[in-house]
Structures are given as C-alpha cells and as structure tokens.
Enzyme design. Structure first.
Site, mmCIF file in Angstrom:
data_model
loop_
_atom_site.group_PDB
_atom_site.id
_atom_site.type_symbol
_atom_site.label_atom_id
_atom_site.label_comp_id
_atom_site.label_asym_id
_atom_site.label_seq_id
_atom_site.Cartn_x
_atom_site.Cartn_y
_atom_site.Cartn_z
ATOM 1 N N HIS A 13 12.442 76.739 -9.081
ATOM 2 C CA HIS A 13 12.453 75.335 -9.544
ATOM 3 C C HIS A 13 11.964 75.302 -10.986
ATOM 4 O O HIS A 13 10.790 75.562 -11.257
ATOM 5 C CB HIS A 13 11.539 74.464 -8.674
ATOM 6 C CG HIS A 13 11.524 73.028 -9.109
ATOM 7 N ND1 HIS A 13 11.807 71.997 -8.257
ATOM 8 C CD2 HIS A 13 11.276 72.448 -10.309
ATOM 9 C CE1 HIS A 13 11.731 70.854 -8.911
ATOM 10 N NE2 HIS A 13 11.402 71.097 -10.166
ATOM 11 N N LYS A 99 20.479 68.531 -6.159
ATOM 12 C CA LYS A 99 19.123 68.024 -6.268
ATOM 13 C C LYS A 99 19.059 66.533 -5.954
ATOM 14 O O LYS A 99 19.796 65.743 -6.548
ATOM 15 C CB LYS A 99 18.632 68.268 -7.704
ATOM 16 C CG LYS A 99 17.338 67.582 -8.057
ATOM 17 C CD LYS A 99 16.145 68.300 -7.487
ATOM 18 C CE LYS A 99 14.866 67.513 -7.711
ATOM 19 N NZ LYS A 99 13.763 68.325 -8.158
ATOM 20 N N HIS A 136 13.160 66.220 -4.388
ATOM 21 C CA HIS A 136 11.925 65.674 -4.959
ATOM 22 C C HIS A 136 11.397 64.689 -3.930
ATOM 23 O O HIS A 136 11.953 63.602 -3.767
ATOM 24 C CB HIS A 136 12.172 64.983 -6.306
ATOM 25 C CG HIS A 136 10.906 64.474 -6.928
ATOM 26 N ND1 HIS A 136 10.341 65.046 -8.042
ATOM 27 C CD2 HIS A 136 10.056 63.488 -6.543
ATOM 28 C CE1 HIS A 136 9.201 64.421 -8.334
ATOM 29 N NE2 HIS A 136 9.012 63.477 -7.433
ATOM 30 N N HIS A 174 8.028 71.546 -4.872
ATOM 31 C CA HIS A 174 6.697 71.330 -5.449
ATOM 32 C C HIS A 174 5.806 70.500 -4.525
ATOM 33 O O HIS A 174 5.352 69.417 -4.868
ATOM 34 C CB HIS A 174 6.761 70.707 -6.850
ATOM 35 C CG HIS A 174 7.763 69.596 -7.061
ATOM 36 N ND1 HIS A 174 7.846 68.509 -6.248
ATOM 37 C CD2 HIS A 174 8.721 69.427 -8.004
ATOM 38 C CE1 HIS A 174 8.795 67.701 -6.680
ATOM 39 N NE2 HIS A 174 9.338 68.239 -7.741
ATOM 40 N N ASP A 247 8.226 74.609 -11.362
ATOM 41 C CA ASP A 247 8.394 73.248 -11.898
ATOM 42 C C ASP A 247 7.943 73.187 -13.356
ATOM 43 O O ASP A 247 7.491 72.141 -13.823
ATOM 44 C CB ASP A 247 7.653 72.202 -11.058
ATOM 45 C CG ASP A 247 8.155 70.789 -11.354
ATOM 46 O OD1 ASP A 247 9.238 70.650 -11.948
ATOM 47 O OD2 ASP A 247 7.452 69.830 -10.998
HETATM 48 O O1 DOR Z 1 6.059 66.544 -13.600
HETATM 49 C C1 DOR Z 1 7.275 66.562 -13.493
HETATM 50 N N1 DOR Z 1 8.061 66.784 -14.564
HETATM 51 N N2 DOR Z 1 7.821 66.334 -12.303
HETATM 52 C C2 DOR Z 1 9.140 66.182 -12.149
HETATM 53 O O2 DOR Z 1 9.568 65.935 -11.056
HETATM 54 C C3 DOR Z 1 10.053 66.238 -13.326
HETATM 55 C C4 DOR Z 1 9.458 67.000 -14.421
HETATM 56 C C5 DOR Z 1 10.170 66.825 -15.738
HETATM 57 O O3 DOR Z 1 11.399 66.862 -15.773
HETATM 58 O O4 DOR Z 1 9.491 66.682 -16.744
HETATM 59 ZN ZN ZN Z 2 10.787 69.550 -11.325
#
Ligand code: DOR
Ligand code: ZN
Length: 344
Positions: A13, A99, A136, A174, A247
């Site tokens: 991820h 996704k 998500h 996550h 992530d």
């Molecule tokens: O903290 C995050 N940042 N969570 C997410 O789900 C998306 C990601 C982003 O794209 O910056």
């Molecule tokens: Zn993410």
C-alpha cells in the site's frame, strides 16, 4: 540476532503522487522494495485501466537505472466504475487490484464511492474474476467521531460485504484498531490486512501531546495505546493474514504545517528499518520475512520475489527532511536514530 537476510520485500500500500513529486519519491521505495501496490488517488483519480497503464509508464520512467522495481497498479472505484473495464484491466495484467475510498474519507477521495450499493455489480464481477479489493475502512458521516470511524465501518460496511461476497478477496488496509485485528482474525481466508509502520510505533499522544504535530497525522488517525499494542501483536504474531503496507504518503512540508494540514506520513525512505525495529522489540525477528515478503504475495496469488535484502543492527540517523521534488518532505522518524539499517 544482529543481522537478518530476507527475501526481497514488497510494499502492499503506497502513494507515489505524480509529476516532480513522484519522480522524487519513487527511488526511495524502489531502493527498499521489489514491488508496490500503488494507490490511485491522484487528482484527477486513476479510474480506468487506460489511466492506470499510463500512470504505470510514468512511474517506470522514474525508476533509477539498474534498479529492479515493479509498480502494481490499482483502479479508483467510483459510483460509475465499469465492471468490464476493470475485469479487462485485471486480465491484461495492467491492474492488480481496485481501491474503495468511501467518498470524503481522505486525500483526493471526493470522487469515491458514495454508497457501497452503487458498486454491487463491480464487486460481484471482481469476486468472479478473483480481483482483490483494497479498502480504506472508515465511515465518513459527520456524526461519527473520527476515532470511531474504522470500528463503525466494520459493523456497517465491511462485515455485511464479506458476508454477502465471501469469495471476494478483501484487503482491509492500514488497520488502526483492536476491533479491526479481531475482525480480520475471525474472518475467512479471503480477508487480510496491511499495517503501517507508524501505527506500530505511535499512538494518538504522539500527534497531540505538547503541541500539535502535523507530521504524525495520517488517516486513519492513530488511536489509543491499547490499539497500537493490538496491532503489534497482529503484525508480529505469525498470522499470514497480515502483511506490510506502508501507506507512505508524501506531502510537502508546507502543506502539512499550515492551518488545514494534509493527512499522510511519508515513511518510504526508512520503512524497513522502522518495521524491523518493531519486530526486534517484540522478539519476533524470525517472523519478519513472512510479514514483509511472503504473506502479501501469497494473498494476492503472485510469485515470491527472487533475491534478498540484508539488515543489520546498527544505528541509522533519519534526516530532518528529504527532497520531495518541488519542496521538501519531513519523513517519519525525522531527526531520530533507528537501531537497524538496510545494508543491501
Ligand atoms: O494519511 C493518509 N494519506 N491516508 C490516506 O488514506 C491517504 C493518504 C494520502 O493520499 O495522502
Ligand atoms: Zn493510503
């Protein structure tokens, strides 16, 4: 144990963005991982197979000469997604997964799915062809407290979905709560989860005690200590349902240090060092290889990587900031010293 050699790992991820930022951050991940599941939340989002193929080519152009790295592409589901396009992209090998962003849940999720009922046909088709769904897992209703959004998502959306389509492969991404780990443990073999390094290292105090620390803010937001401990147990406990997914989410320093800062922690440069520290602290170094390099490919039905990486117990200083293309990015563990380093 002071040295560990494992099969080359993957990141299941990851956010690369596009343009100059993407070109700046791809080398960090390509240095650590053989493959990565690339998130489609660009602006505009990567909603079709054709857009994913073009994005994949731009990423490949940014991989440093002589480095072997494969981006695995995902399509961003919307209320309008065409099941035939997804299935064709999956059959061609352009798409590895799709996704699900609930609309409004996070960065660039405004085009996400407004009600899971709107993608029923898409999900059925994915289950039929064996295409994994990355989720998500947060509800977005204003009346649900932000710290409860993951747990409520399990009850309202994920549990009913998994009951209705038990053949669909679902990656609960996550995860940040004890409830999520309990759900994954109890679910059938088609449900797995990724865990980030930050949710293994920090609880919500890191973000809020002694001042607001925007570089500790990501979504889903870090929770109480009991949840962090449950995640450490899940990641290091030997279950094949959990695997590495950073992530890593690059946002330039000024877009986080502002009156409405972006969500995301950029952990790509020292991701393996960050994770292995946790496995070492938990006395689970012998389980690191499965989490980082085996459980993910097994769940996705992809081959294991050839080659190895070696980590050794030796201090490494994480810089206060790193290059992020047009502006700098503050990485996770900025200005800290980690106790493991990636040797090769
Ligand atoms: O903290 C995050 N940042 N969570 C997410 O789900 C998306 C990601 C982003 O794209 O910056
Ligand atoms: Zn993410």
């Amino acid at each position: 144990m002071n040295r560990l050699t494992i099969r080359r790992p993957d990141d299941w991820h990851l956010h690369f963005r596009d343009g100059a930022t993407m070109r700046a951050v791809v080398p960090y991940t390509a240095h650590q991982f053989a493959r990565a599941i690339v998130m489609p939340n660009l602006s505009p989002p990567v909603t079709t197979s054709a857009l994913a193929a073009a994005y994949r080519d731009r990423i490949l152009d940014a991989v440093p000469e002589g480095v072997d790295f494969t981006p695995l592409m995902t399509a961003y589901l919307t209320d309008m997604t065409d099941p035939a396009d997804l299935a064709a992209g999956f059959a061609d090998g352009v798409l590895t997964a799709a996704k699900l962003y609930p609309a409004g849940a996070t960065t660039n999720s405004d085009h996400g799915v407004t009600d899971i009922a709107n993608i029923a046909a898409v999900l059925e088709r994915m289950a039929e062809v064996g295409m994994p769904l990355c989720v998500h897992g947060e509800v977005t209703h204003a009346d649900i407290d932000i710290f409860d959004r993951e747990a409520v998502f399990i009850d309202r959306v994920l549990a009913p979905l998994v009951d209705r389509l038990p053949e669909l492969k679902v990656i609960f991404e996550h995860i940040t709560t004890r409830q999520a780990a309990e759900f994954v443990d109890a679910a059938g073999p088609n449900v797995a989860a990724t865990i980030t390094p930050q949710h293994l290292h920090i609880n919500r105090n890191a973000m809020l005690v002694g001042g607001i620390r925007p570089h500790m803010y990501c979504l889903p937001v870090a929770k109480r200590e009991e949840h962090r401990l449950a995640l450490r147990k899940a990641a290091t406990g030997g279950s094949a349902k959990y695997f590495l997914g950073t992530d890593s989410a690059p946002h330039h320093r000024h877009t986080k240090e502002t009156d409405c800062g972006c969500a995301g922690i950029f952990n790509a440069p020292y991701a393996l060092e960050s994770y292995i520290t946790v496995f070492d602290e938990e006395g689970a170094l012998d389980r690191f290889e499965a989490f980082a390099a085996e459980n993910g490919p097994a769940f996705y039905g992809l081959p294991l990587n050839e080659g190895t990486v070696t980590l050794e117990k030796a201090p490494v200083s994480v810089p206060a900031e790193v290059s992020g293309g047009e502006a700098v990015i503050v990485p996770f563990h900025a200005s800290e010293t980690l106790s493991w380093r990636l040797v090769s």
